[in-house]
Design a protein around this motif. Structure first.
Motif, PDB file in Angstrom:
ATOM      1  N   CYS A 223       0.838  -1.206   0.000  1.00 32.70           N
ATOM      2  CA  CYS A 223       0.000   0.000   0.000  1.00 32.70           C
ATOM      3  C   CYS A 223       0.872   1.256   0.000  1.00 32.70           C
ATOM      4  CB  CYS A 223      -0.940   0.000   1.197  1.00 32.70           C
ATOM      5  SG  CYS A 223      -2.239  -1.253   1.085  1.00 32.70           S
ATOM      6  N   ARG A 224       1.936   1.241   0.793  1.00 30.78           N
ATOM      7  CA  ARG A 224       2.847   2.394   0.820  1.00 30.78           C
ATOM      8  C   ARG A 224       3.558   2.552  -0.528  1.00 30.78           C
ATOM      9  NH1 ARG A 224       3.205   0.286   5.861  1.00 30.78           N
ATOM     10  NH2 ARG A 224       5.124  -0.906   5.483  1.00 30.78           N
ATOM     11  N   GLU A 225       3.896   1.436  -1.161  1.00 30.77           N
ATOM     12  CA  GLU A 225       4.546   1.469  -2.477  1.00 30.77           C
ATOM     13  C   GLU A 225       3.607   2.074  -3.530  1.00 30.77           C
ATOM     14  OE1 GLU A 225       6.206  -1.801  -5.696  1.00 30.77           O
ATOM     15  OE2 GLU A 225       5.998  -2.418  -3.607  1.00 30.77           O
ATOM     16  N   VAL A 226       2.349   1.646  -3.512  1.00 28.46           N
ATOM     17  CA  VAL A 226       1.359   2.179  -4.456  1.00 28.46           C
ATOM     18  C   VAL A 226       1.169   3.674  -4.214  1.00 28.46           C
ATOM     19  CG1 VAL A 226      -1.100   2.125  -5.071  1.00 28.46           C
ATOM     20  CG2 VAL A 226       0.181  -0.014  -4.847  1.00 28.46           C
ATOM     21  N   LYS A 227       1.087   4.076  -2.946  1.00 24.88           N
ATOM     22  CA  LYS A 227       0.919   5.487  -2.597  1.00 24.88           C
ATOM     23  C   LYS A 227       2.132   6.306  -3.043  1.00 24.88           C
ATOM     24  CE  LYS A 227      -0.446   8.474   1.170  1.00 24.88           C
ATOM     25  NZ  LYS A 227      -0.814   8.590   2.560  1.00 24.88           N
ATOM     26  N   ALA A 228       3.345   5.762  -2.866  1.00 24.34           N
ATOM     27  CA  ALA A 228       4.560   6.465  -3.273  1.00 24.34           C
ATOM     28  C   ALA A 228       4.610   6.663  -4.792  1.00 24.34           C
ATOM     29  CB  ALA A 228       5.794   5.708  -2.796  1.00 24.34           C
ATOM     30  N   ALA A 229       3.942   5.757  -5.530  1.00 24.60           N
ATOM     31  CA  ALA A 229       3.884   5.877  -6.988  1.00 24.60           C
ATOM     32  C   ALA A 229       2.832   6.888  -7.428  1.00 24.60           C
ATOM     33  CB  ALA A 229       3.596   4.522  -7.615  1.00 24.60           C
ATOM     34  N   GLY A 230       2.116   7.486  -6.459  1.00 22.65           N
ATOM     35  CA  GLY A 230       1.148   8.524  -6.767  1.00 22.65           C
ATOM     36  C   GLY A 230      -0.279   8.048  -6.906  1.00 22.65           C
ATOM     37  N   HIS A 231      -0.564   6.808  -6.496  1.00 21.77           N
ATOM     38  CA  HIS A 231      -1.910   6.255  -6.620  1.00 21.77           C
ATOM     39  C   HIS A 231      -2.517   6.010  -5.249  1.00 21.77           C
ATOM     40  CE1 HIS A 231      -0.619   5.786 -10.697  1.00 21.77           C
ATOM     41  NE2 HIS A 231       0.274   4.878 -10.372  1.00 21.77           N
ATOM     42  N   VAL A 232      -3.796   5.730  -5.226  1.00 15.48           N
ATOM     43  CA  VAL A 232      -4.503   5.416  -3.991  1.00 15.48           C
ATOM     44  C   VAL A 232      -4.692   3.904  -3.936  1.00 15.48           C
ATOM     45  CG1 VAL A 232      -6.618   5.756  -2.674  1.00 15.48           C
ATOM     46  CG2 VAL A 232      -5.719   7.626  -4.068  1.00 15.48           C
ATOM     47  N   PRO A 233      -4.107   3.225  -2.942  1.00 11.05           N
ATOM     48  CA  PRO A 233      -4.259   1.773  -2.871  1.00 11.05           C
ATOM     49  C   PRO A 233      -5.707   1.379  -2.591  1.00 11.05           C
ATOM     50  CG  PRO A 233      -2.922   2.581  -1.041  1.00 11.05           C
ATOM     51  CD  PRO A 233      -3.285   3.762  -1.870  1.00 11.05           C
ATOM     52  N   SER A 234      -6.154   0.313  -3.223  1.00  8.94           N
ATOM     53  CA  SER A 234      -7.530  -0.145  -3.047  1.00  8.94           C
ATOM     54  C   SER A 234      -7.592  -1.636  -3.396  1.00  8.94           C
ATOM     55  CB  SER A 234      -8.458   0.664  -3.958  1.00  8.94           C
ATOM     56  OG  SER A 234      -9.784   0.247  -3.816  1.00  8.94           O
ATOM     57  N   VAL A 235      -8.755  -2.221  -3.176  1.00  9.73           N
ATOM     58  CA  VAL A 235      -8.939  -3.637  -3.470  1.00  9.73           C
ATOM     59  C   VAL A 235     -10.123  -3.807  -4.438  1.00  9.73           C
ATOM     60  CG1 VAL A 235      -9.287  -5.911  -2.496  1.00  9.73           C
ATOM     61  CG2 VAL A 235      -8.007  -4.234  -1.216  1.00  9.73           C
ATOM     62  N   HIS A 236     -11.336  -3.788  -3.936  1.00 11.43           N
ATOM     63  CA  HIS A 236     -12.540  -3.953  -4.749  1.00 11.43           C
ATOM     64  C   HIS A 236     -13.530  -2.843  -4.386  1.00 11.43           C
ATOM     65  CE1 HIS A 236     -11.955  -7.789  -6.737  1.00 11.43           C
ATOM     66  NE2 HIS A 236     -11.473  -8.288  -5.628  1.00 11.43           N
TER      67      HIS A 236
END
Length: 111
Positions: free
Chosen positions: A94-107
């Motif tokens: 989740c932190r990796e996704v956030k660092a890439a500029g996105h909002v982590p999510s699932v479904h």
């Protein structure tokens, strides 16, 4: 005073390219080609890089935050591909996704 020891900065992997994806798919027995927008039979949907990284399970949404990049299973999909099984490791994704500029999510369509 002892010697000064420094460690080199960790190397970052280069971004994954479409050619990389084709190579991986072909190595697993799939047929894969790169298609340009003008070759698509339907309109290409713009992706908001700041939108929610969510599952690409086919559910449509009127929520503008859902215009982010798609990953089968969202962050769970990334975890599964990496063999990750702990909440701490999932949190790191989740932190990796956030660092890439996105909002982590699932479904879902909840934002």
């Amino acid at each position: 005073m002892g010697p000064c020891v420094s460690t080199p900065a960790p190397k970052e992997d280069p971004p994954l390219t479409p050619e990389d994806v084709v190579g991986v798919l072909k190595s697993r027995g799939w047929e894969a080609t790169i298609v340009t927008e003008d070759e698509c039979p339907i309109s290409v949907v713009d992706v908001n890089p700041n939108g929610i990284l969510k599952c690409v399970d086919g559910r449509g949404s009127d929520n503008k935050a859902m215009a982010g990049p798609k990953m089968l299973g969202g962050v769970y999909g990334i975890a599964n591909c990496r063999g990750i099984k702990t909440a701490a490791e999932l949190g790191a994704i989740c932190r990796e996704v956030k660092a890439a500029g996105h909002v982590p999510s699932v479904h879902g369509d909840e934002s």
